[in-house]
Design a protein around this motif. Structure first.
Motif, PDB file in Angstrom:
ATOM      1  N   GLU A 236       0.824  -1.209   0.000  1.00  0.00           N
ATOM      2  CA  GLU A 236       0.000   0.000   0.000  1.00  0.00           C
ATOM      3  C   GLU A 236       0.859   1.261   0.000  1.00  0.00           C
ATOM      4  N   VAL A 237       2.147   1.118   0.321  1.00  0.00           N
ATOM      5  CA  VAL A 237       3.073   2.255   0.331  1.00  0.00           C
ATOM      6  C   VAL A 237       4.298   1.937  -0.526  1.00  0.00           C
ATOM      7  N   ALA A 238       5.129   0.991  -0.055  1.00  0.00           N
ATOM      8  CA  ALA A 238       6.359   0.628  -0.768  1.00  0.00           C
ATOM      9  C   ALA A 238       6.831  -0.733  -0.273  1.00  0.00           C
ATOM     10  N   ASN A 239       7.339  -1.542  -1.162  1.00  0.00           N
ATOM     11  CA  ASN A 239       7.769  -2.886  -0.823  1.00  0.00           C
ATOM     12  C   ASN A 239       8.797  -2.885   0.306  1.00  0.00           C
ATOM     13  N   ASP A 240       8.536  -3.723   1.327  1.00  0.00           N
ATOM     14  CA  ASP A 240       9.475  -3.970   2.427  1.00  0.00           C
ATOM     15  C   ASP A 240       9.803  -2.720   3.246  1.00  0.00           C
ATOM     16  N   TYR A 241       8.877  -1.765   3.320  1.00  0.00           N
ATOM     17  CA  TYR A 241       9.201  -0.588   4.134  1.00  0.00           C
ATOM     18  C   TYR A 241       9.076  -0.912   5.613  1.00  0.00           C
ATOM     19  N   THR A 242       9.850  -0.193   6.404  1.00  0.00           N
ATOM     20  CA  THR A 242       9.819  -0.291   7.861  1.00  0.00           C
ATOM     21  C   THR A 242       9.773   1.120   8.429  1.00  0.00           C
ATOM     22  N   ASP A 243       8.671   1.424   9.110  1.00  0.00           N
ATOM     23  CA  ASP A 243       8.531   2.733   9.754  1.00  0.00           C
ATOM     24  C   ASP A 243       8.773   3.853   8.743  1.00  0.00           C
TER      25      ASP A 243
ATOM     26  N   VAL B  35      -8.855 -14.163  17.511  1.00  0.00           N
ATOM     27  CA  VAL B  35      -8.147 -14.207  16.236  1.00  0.00           C
ATOM     28  C   VAL B  35      -7.188 -13.023  16.168  1.00  0.00           C
ATOM     29  N   ILE B  36      -5.907 -13.329  15.984  1.00  0.00           N
ATOM     30  CA  ILE B  36      -4.890 -12.303  15.758  1.00  0.00           C
ATOM     31  C   ILE B  36      -4.768 -12.138  14.249  1.00  0.00           C
ATOM     32  N   ALA B  37      -5.266 -11.026  13.728  1.00  0.00           N
ATOM     33  CA  ALA B  37      -5.253 -10.768  12.293  1.00  0.00           C
ATOM     34  C   ALA B  37      -4.122  -9.797  11.990  1.00  0.00           C
ATOM     35  N   GLN B  38      -3.057 -10.320  11.379  1.00  0.00           N
ATOM     36  CA  GLN B  38      -1.859  -9.517  11.126  1.00  0.00           C
ATOM     37  C   GLN B  38      -1.294  -9.885   9.753  1.00  0.00           C
ATOM     38  N   PRO B  39      -0.350  -9.125   9.226  1.00  0.00           N
ATOM     39  CA  PRO B  39      -0.086  -9.237   7.789  1.00  0.00           C
ATOM     40  C   PRO B  39       0.711 -10.431   7.291  1.00  0.00           C
ATOM     41  N   THR B  40       1.504 -11.137   8.110  1.00  0.00           N
ATOM     42  CA  THR B  40       2.447 -12.085   7.530  1.00  0.00           C
ATOM     43  C   THR B  40       2.580 -13.353   8.367  1.00  0.00           C
ATOM     44  N   LEU B  41       3.377 -14.316   7.895  1.00  0.00           N
ATOM     45  CA  LEU B  41       3.576 -15.584   8.584  1.00  0.00           C
ATOM     46  C   LEU B  41       4.263 -15.344   9.927  1.00  0.00           C
ATOM     47  N   LEU B  42       3.606 -15.773  11.015  1.00  0.00           N
ATOM     48  CA  LEU B  42       4.173 -15.606  12.354  1.00  0.00           C
ATOM     49  C   LEU B  42       5.141 -16.726  12.704  1.00  0.00           C
ATOM     50  N   ALA B  43       4.874 -17.932  12.285  1.00  0.00           N
ATOM     51  CA  ALA B  43       5.699 -19.082  12.648  1.00  0.00           C
ATOM     52  C   ALA B  43       7.138 -18.910  12.175  1.00  0.00           C
ATOM     53  N   GLU B  44       8.080 -19.374  13.001  1.00  0.00           N
ATOM     54  CA  GLU B  44       9.482 -19.354  12.590  1.00  0.00           C
ATOM     55  C   GLU B  44       9.657 -20.237  11.366  1.00  0.00           C
TER      56      GLU B  44
ATOM     57  N   LEU C 292      -7.043  -6.776  15.277  1.00  0.00           N
ATOM     58  CA  LEU C 292      -6.550  -6.377  13.965  1.00  0.00           C
ATOM     59  C   LEU C 292      -5.307  -5.511  14.159  1.00  0.00           C
ATOM     60  N   LEU C 293      -4.164  -5.958  13.595  1.00  0.00           N
ATOM     61  CA  LEU C 293      -2.880  -5.341  13.901  1.00  0.00           C
ATOM     62  C   LEU C 293      -2.279  -4.626  12.693  1.00  0.00           C
ATOM     63  N   ASP C 294      -1.441  -3.647  12.987  1.00  0.00           N
ATOM     64  CA  ASP C 294      -0.673  -2.894  12.003  1.00  0.00           C
ATOM     65  C   ASP C 294       0.774  -3.368  12.092  1.00  0.00           C
ATOM     66  N   GLY C 295       1.247  -4.072  11.071  1.00  0.00           N
ATOM     67  CA  GLY C 295       2.591  -4.635  11.109  1.00  0.00           C
ATOM     68  C   GLY C 295       3.630  -3.838  10.370  1.00  0.00           C
ATOM     69  N   ARG C 296       3.352  -2.624   9.943  1.00  0.00           N
ATOM     70  CA  ARG C 296       4.312  -1.848   9.147  1.00  0.00           C
ATOM     71  C   ARG C 296       4.691  -0.498   9.745  1.00  0.00           C
TER      72      ARG C 296
ATOM     73  N   HIS D  34      13.639  -1.051  12.066  1.00  0.00           N
ATOM     74  CA  HIS D  34      14.263  -1.262  10.761  1.00  0.00           C
ATOM     75  C   HIS D  34      14.869  -2.665  10.680  1.00  0.00           C
ATOM     76  N   HIS D  35      15.078  -3.142   9.463  1.00  0.00           N
ATOM     77  CA  HIS D  35      15.584  -4.497   9.264  1.00  0.00           C
ATOM     78  C   HIS D  35      16.927  -4.722   9.953  1.00  0.00           C
ATOM     79  N   ALA D  36      17.096  -5.945  10.432  1.00  0.00           N
ATOM     80  CA  ALA D  36      18.357  -6.347  11.061  1.00  0.00           C
ATOM     81  C   ALA D  36      19.198  -7.145  10.074  1.00  0.00           C
ATOM     82  N   CYS D  37      20.511  -7.158  10.322  1.00  0.00           N
ATOM     83  CA  CYS D  37      21.446  -8.090   9.674  1.00  0.00           C
ATOM     84  C   CYS D  37      21.645  -7.855   8.186  1.00  0.00           C
ATOM     85  N   LEU D  38      21.198  -6.749   7.644  1.00  0.00           N
ATOM     86  CA  LEU D  38      21.282  -6.553   6.200  1.00  0.00           C
ATOM     87  C   LEU D  38      22.548  -5.796   5.828  1.00  0.00           C
ATOM     88  N   THR D  39      23.241  -6.313   4.805  1.00  0.00           N
ATOM     89  CA  THR D  39      24.415  -5.615   4.286  1.00  0.00           C
ATOM     90  C   THR D  39      24.063  -4.793   3.055  1.00  0.00           C
TER      91      THR D  39
END
Length: 512
Positions: free
Chosen positions: A234-241, A353-362, A297-301, A306-311
């Protein structure tokens, strides 16, 4: 004479709408119709619902309404013929909200269907059907049936899944994000965005208008009330905050985010309290359906670390790093986490029901030995996930049964959720595939199943959505799949069925 593409699109929309029981347009030329984007309802409560429409005779060219406000009359009736009007009033569609209307109706009776319509400038809208939530004191505790969906990239396929959904007997729909896509993706695309990546309000309005001209999406909106959250596209791929891989400058990105959030609000059946203020909007909340169900209903974005471990800019599976495990990292943001923990500490409904955007399981995604984590998912926020699972375990100890819904990953998944690998199951998770967006390869799904035994079912070669039925004894889930999303007339059928027994968490595969 060859008609312009816009007139062809609207003419086809009108023809399709006339044939659908929840999209009967007035018998008038489509070029003069005001309600080209249909009608919708959402955020149901025991005594009311939010009604939505947008006046747009030229939906892909701004809206064609000019700057003046327009009076819009609305009616809610006990019957489809509007012989018994239960509520009515007047709203004003204004240019600052793209002539959209959000009517918050109150004073309705709980747990029953209603029909609604709008009238503006002598033009009457299609008729929509909605439903109020059951009352909290409902002694009968009626079963509930709802659909959950996500990821509907317009170019990658047609919305046959929504045609099928609109024909189901449902109480409501939960949309888990990626309602629009800001960018082009996929192979063998069958439709076009006809514009580049939006970065301003006009661009995002145009993208929503394009998606909402689809008659099957309109039909699903007109048939049931929706609960909606967002993910990244809805905004930009893989955005964080306040940053995205495409726009790392926070000031520049927040201007884009403000435009995107504004357009989202203008096109969703949500109340005024969710209207953005600049680049921020509070959209998470609890939605109660009598004593049977609480939907968190949760907001996950918006608030995530910000992302961790990224080079670089990739968020694909990477080797672990200490930052991934840092306790201060959060996918939901600490304020939303605290709110959720407080809500889960309250006396539970029969189901949560926890309704959130992505796969929670490890999900270890590394091919071969070692572990690989996808940093844009919950694996990149390990401490935040642990806190959520702890809260679900505490909810379970008070007699609650929790289910988690997810989207984003373009695959169907069913999983058992545990705090430790061999610990007790604290919740069951279902990810309902994607409406159209292409998924990972069969080899990738098989690899993930092999390395993650708690992922009990996985399939990514089909597009579709999930159906969930809840009663006092258990939960039944059906994954419904489209034969061919590239075919507008494709058949849709059940692909797999599951059950979860109350008081005994853990998914059971009933049939495939």
């Amino acid at each position: 004479m060859k008609l312009p593409r816009r007139r062809l699109l609207l003419g086809g929309l009108a023809a399709a709408s006339l044939g659908h029981p929840f999209l009967r347009l007035n018998a008038q030329p489509a070029s003069r119709a005001l309600f080209t984007l249909g009608v919708a309802s959402g955020t149901p409560s025991a005594d009311g619902v939010v009604l939505w429409t947008r006046l747009a005779p030229e939906p892909l060219q701004g809206d064609g309404m000019g700057d003046a406000p327009v009076e819009v009359r609305w009616e809610v009736a006990d019957d489809e013929g509007f012989r018994r009007v239960a509520a009515k009033g007047t709203a004003h569609a204004t240019a600052d909200l793209a002539h959209s209307v959000h009517v918050e109706v109150r004073g309705l009776r709980p747990g029953r269907p209603y029909w609604y319509r709008f009238t503006a400038a002598g033009t009457r809208s299609p008729v929509g059907r909605t439903r109020t939530a059951p009352a909290d004191d409902d002694a009968a505790v009626q079963p509930l049936r709802f659909a959950f969906a996500s990821c509907q990239q317009y170019e990658e396929g047609y919305y046959a899944a929504y045609r099928d959904m609109a024909a189901q007997p449902l109480d409501f729909v939960v949309h888990l994000g990626d309602y629009i896509y800001e960018s082009t993706r996929g192979s063998h695309n069958v439709r076009r965005h006809e514009a580049g990546i939006p970065t301003d309000l006009a661009g995002f309005r145009n993208r929503y208008a394009l998606y909402k001209t689809d008659p099957h999406l309109q039909a699903a909106h007109a048939a049931f009330p929706w609960l909606v959250t967002w993910d990244d596209h809805e905004v930009a791929n893989d955005y964080t905050d306040d940053v995205s891989p495409r726009t790392p400058d926070p000031a520049q990105f927040l201007a884009i985010r403000a435009a995107a959030y504004q357009a989202w609000y203008e096109h969703m059946p949500v109340p005024a309290r969710m209207r953005p203020r600049g680049a921020g909007a509070t959209i998470y909340g609890r939605h109660r359906f009598g004593r049977m169900l609480d939907v968190m209903l949760l907001d996950g974005r918006q608030y995530r670390s910000h992302h961790a471990c990224l080079t670089g800019r990739s968020t694909k599976p990477l080797a672990d790093c200490a930052d991934r495990l840092a306790p201060e990292r959060s996918l939901l943001g600490m304020q939303q986490e605290a709110w959720l923990a407080n809500e889960l500490a309250a006396p539970p409904a029969r189901w949560t029901v926890i309704a959130q955007p992505t796969l929670l399981a490890e999900a270890d995604r590394q091919h071969g030995p070692g572990h690989g984590y996808w940093m844009d998912g919950w694996d990149g926020y390990a401490a935040s996930r642990t806190r959520l699972l702890d809260a679900l375990a505490a909810n379970q100890s008070r007699g609650g049964d929790a289910l988690v819904l997810g989207g984003d990953v373009h695959a169907f998944w069913a999983a058992d959720l545990r705090r430790e690998p061999q610990g007790p199951i604290v919740a069951t998770e279902f990810v309902g595939g994607a409406i159209t967006s292409e998924g990972p390869s069969a080899a990738s799904v098989a690899h993930m199943r092999a390395k993650n035994e708690h992922l009990r079912y996985g399939r990514a070669d089909k597009r579709g959505y999930g159906l969930m039925t809840l009663d006092a004894r258990g939960c039944a889930v059906e994954f419904r799949a489209v034969d061919d999303e590239k075919n507008a007339d494709s058949a849709v059928a059940a692909m797999a069925r599951f059950s979860v027994e109350r008081g005994a968490p853990g998914v059971r595969l009933e049939s495939t």
